[in-house]
Every structure is written in C-alpha cells, then in structure tokens.
Scaffold this active site. Sequence first.
Site, PDB file in Angstrom:
ATOM      1  N   LYS A  12      -8.450 -45.206  49.918  1.00 46.08           N
ATOM      2  CA  LYS A  12      -8.691 -46.577  49.430  1.00 46.08           C
ATOM      3  C   LYS A  12     -10.080 -46.631  48.798  1.00 46.08           C
ATOM      4  CE  LYS A  12      -9.228 -50.275  52.296  1.00 46.08           C
ATOM      5  NZ  LYS A  12     -10.603 -50.678  51.999  1.00 46.08           N
ATOM      6  N   ASP A  24     -13.869 -47.898  56.391  1.00 47.85           N
ATOM      7  CA  ASP A  24     -15.313 -47.648  56.515  1.00 47.85           C
ATOM      8  C   ASP A  24     -15.966 -48.738  57.360  1.00 47.85           C
ATOM      9  OD1 ASP A  24     -15.140 -49.657  54.648  1.00 47.85           O
ATOM     10  OD2 ASP A  24     -16.383 -48.667  53.129  1.00 47.85           O
ATOM     11  N   SER A  25     -15.140 -49.693  57.839  1.00 51.95           N
ATOM     12  CA  SER A  25     -15.610 -50.632  58.864  1.00 51.95           C
ATOM     13  C   SER A  25     -15.976 -49.872  60.134  1.00 51.95           C
ATOM     14  CB  SER A  25     -14.541 -51.686  59.167  1.00 51.95           C
ATOM     15  OG  SER A  25     -13.277 -51.068  59.393  1.00 51.95           O
ATOM     16  N   GLU A  76      -9.190 -59.031  49.806  1.00 54.38           N
ATOM     17  CA  GLU A  76      -9.960 -59.504  50.967  1.00 54.38           C
ATOM     18  C   GLU A  76     -10.647 -60.831  50.659  1.00 54.38           C
ATOM     19  OE1 GLU A  76     -12.363 -56.509  52.840  1.00 54.38           O
ATOM     20  OE2 GLU A  76     -13.419 -57.974  54.092  1.00 54.38           O
ATOM     21  N   GLU A 101     -12.867 -49.295  46.592  1.00 53.00           N
ATOM     22  CA  GLU A 101     -13.188 -50.688  46.283  1.00 53.00           C
ATOM     23  C   GLU A 101     -13.585 -50.841  44.812  1.00 53.00           C
ATOM     24  OE1 GLU A 101     -16.166 -52.172  48.968  1.00 53.00           O
ATOM     25  OE2 GLU A 101     -14.977 -51.683  50.749  1.00 53.00           O
TER      26      GLU A 101
HETATM   27  O1  KIV Z   1     -12.927 -50.945  56.173  1.00 55.86           O
HETATM   28  C1  KIV Z   1     -12.012 -51.740  56.476  1.00 55.86           C
HETATM   29  O2  KIV Z   1     -11.691 -51.946  57.657  1.00 55.86           O
HETATM   30  C2  KIV Z   1     -11.330 -52.426  55.395  1.00 55.86           C
HETATM   31  C3  KIV Z   1     -10.405 -53.557  55.758  1.00 55.86           C
HETATM   32  C4  KIV Z   1     -11.203 -54.733  56.156  1.00 55.86           C
HETATM   33  C5  KIV Z   1      -9.462 -53.871  54.673  1.00 55.86           C
HETATM   34  O3  KIV Z   1     -11.506 -52.107  54.263  1.00 55.86           O
END
Ligand code: KIV
Length: 273
Positions: free
Chosen positions: A122, A53-54, A191, A124
């Site tokens: 994934k 989600d980056s 992280e 969080e």
């Molecule tokens: O969204 C992302 O790119 C991430 C990584 C920084 C692990 O969660």
Amino acid sequence: MAGYLVEDQRKVTTHRLFQMKTEGKKIAMLTAYDYTTAQIVDGAGMDVILVGDSASNVMAGNITTLPITLDQMIYHAKSVVRGVKRALVVCDMPFGTYQVNATEGVQNAIRIMKESHCDALKLEGGEEIIKTVKAILAAGIPICGHLGLTPQSINKFGTYTVRAREEAEAKKLVADAHLLEEAGCFAVVLEKIPAKLAEQVASELKIPVIGIGAGGAVDGQVLVIDDMLGMTKGFTPKFLRRYADLSQVMTDAIGDYIRDVKDRKFPNENEQY
Ligand code: KIV
C-alpha cells in the site's frame, strides 16, 4: 481453522476482492503487526490484513508514522505472514521508500515482497507518485492506493482533521482515485473524508474502495486493531468503534498476576515440576 466466520477457506486474492465488490459483498480489513495477533485475526475470518505503518504509533510509540523504517516494516510483515493462512496480507511502504523516484520505489517494493512474502503493498498518494505506482505494478507487485488523510503527509497537512471537504481537494481526490485504478491498483483506501465523497468514489471505481472514517457506502472497512480492541488510550475519533476494552481486561489480568505472585498464590502445586 482459518476463518470461522467464512465459508470459503481459500486464500484471499486481489481477484477475489474484485469479485466481492462485483457481488456486493463487503470486505473486512484490519491491521496486525505480529505473528500471534495475525493468527487470531486470520482465524476470525478477516479478508485482508494490513501491516500498517501505524506500527510506528501503536508498536513503537512514535507520534507519527514517519520514523518507521523499511527494515522494521519487513520485520512486522514477515511475522504477520507466518501467522496467516487465508487473508490477503498487504504491507505499507514506509515514508521515504517510494517518494524519491520510481527506481528506488521499485527496489524497495521488491525487497519487501522478497523478504516478507506478503501479498501486496500500500502506498499513499495519487498523481504525485503515479510514475512509481506504475513502475511497481510493472514489476508484478499488486498495489492498494491510499487517499484522503494520508498520515505520511501529516506535516504538510498540519492537522488530522477530515480531508477533502473543499471542492478543489475533493476534485483532486476523485481524479487521483481514477488515476490509481487506471494504473492497475487492485483497491484504494480512503481515510477520513466526507461519506458522500467516498460513496461517489466507490460508485465510480470498479476496484474495491476500503474506508476508514469514510462512511458506510464504500466496499469495505479498515481499522487499526489496537484502537478497535480498546488497547490504545486517548485516541477517540468519531469513526472509531471500540469492540472491546482490552486495556481494562489486560490491566485486570496483570493485576491478578501481581497479587498472586506477592501473595505466594502463583505458582500452585499443579503449576510446578
Ligand atoms: O497504517 C495504517 O494502519 C493504515 C490504515 C489506517 C489504513 O494505513
């Protein structure tokens, strides 16, 4: 040809990642958000591609990861999956799609899997989302956990500084990692936490622990592709190694193109019909 740096050209599975940890082989993970980049990353031999989600930051220019939507993540994940032959493709569940309750979390998780054809998700958080994690796993969807600096909680943290330096937060992180493993997660991302703490978690868990800013004593590493290729400017955390200066390479190439157009050097005789 997928994976010129790897001998085993078979599609990477969560089981294979588990084996890699057992065999002491490090896991390489990198983000990608589009088809063309995913083809390159997969072709280079990446084990895991994260549709992070980056994308909210590096693709859309938002300050945080919070604004990206489920539809936008599905769009990115679909594009990446089309470009990948070998790597395991993991997609982030975006903020707000799994925190309300388990039912909503499962519905959204199923949508991502059905529409994007990615391999895993994934999420969080630890104890506070464990019910949802279990419900998604019960639907047959593999999950990678994410602890430490969890960017979807940035407004709660109020800072991007290193997490879990204090004993109470470190203890909770270790407990959360165990909870995620016991629930059935196939891996956990840690992280921006102290390297010693990450080492402890990696040694206590049987599942792979992938670090970003968590030192070298974990089972693998993940970075954001735009950062490690030097496309992003002004983001210079200590953990980030820049493997290229693509921003400069692109600026030079684009400058050459502009000059050629202005000087009537492009296109030449061979570049027309
Ligand atoms: O969204 C992302 O790119 C991430 C990584 C920084 C692990 O969660």
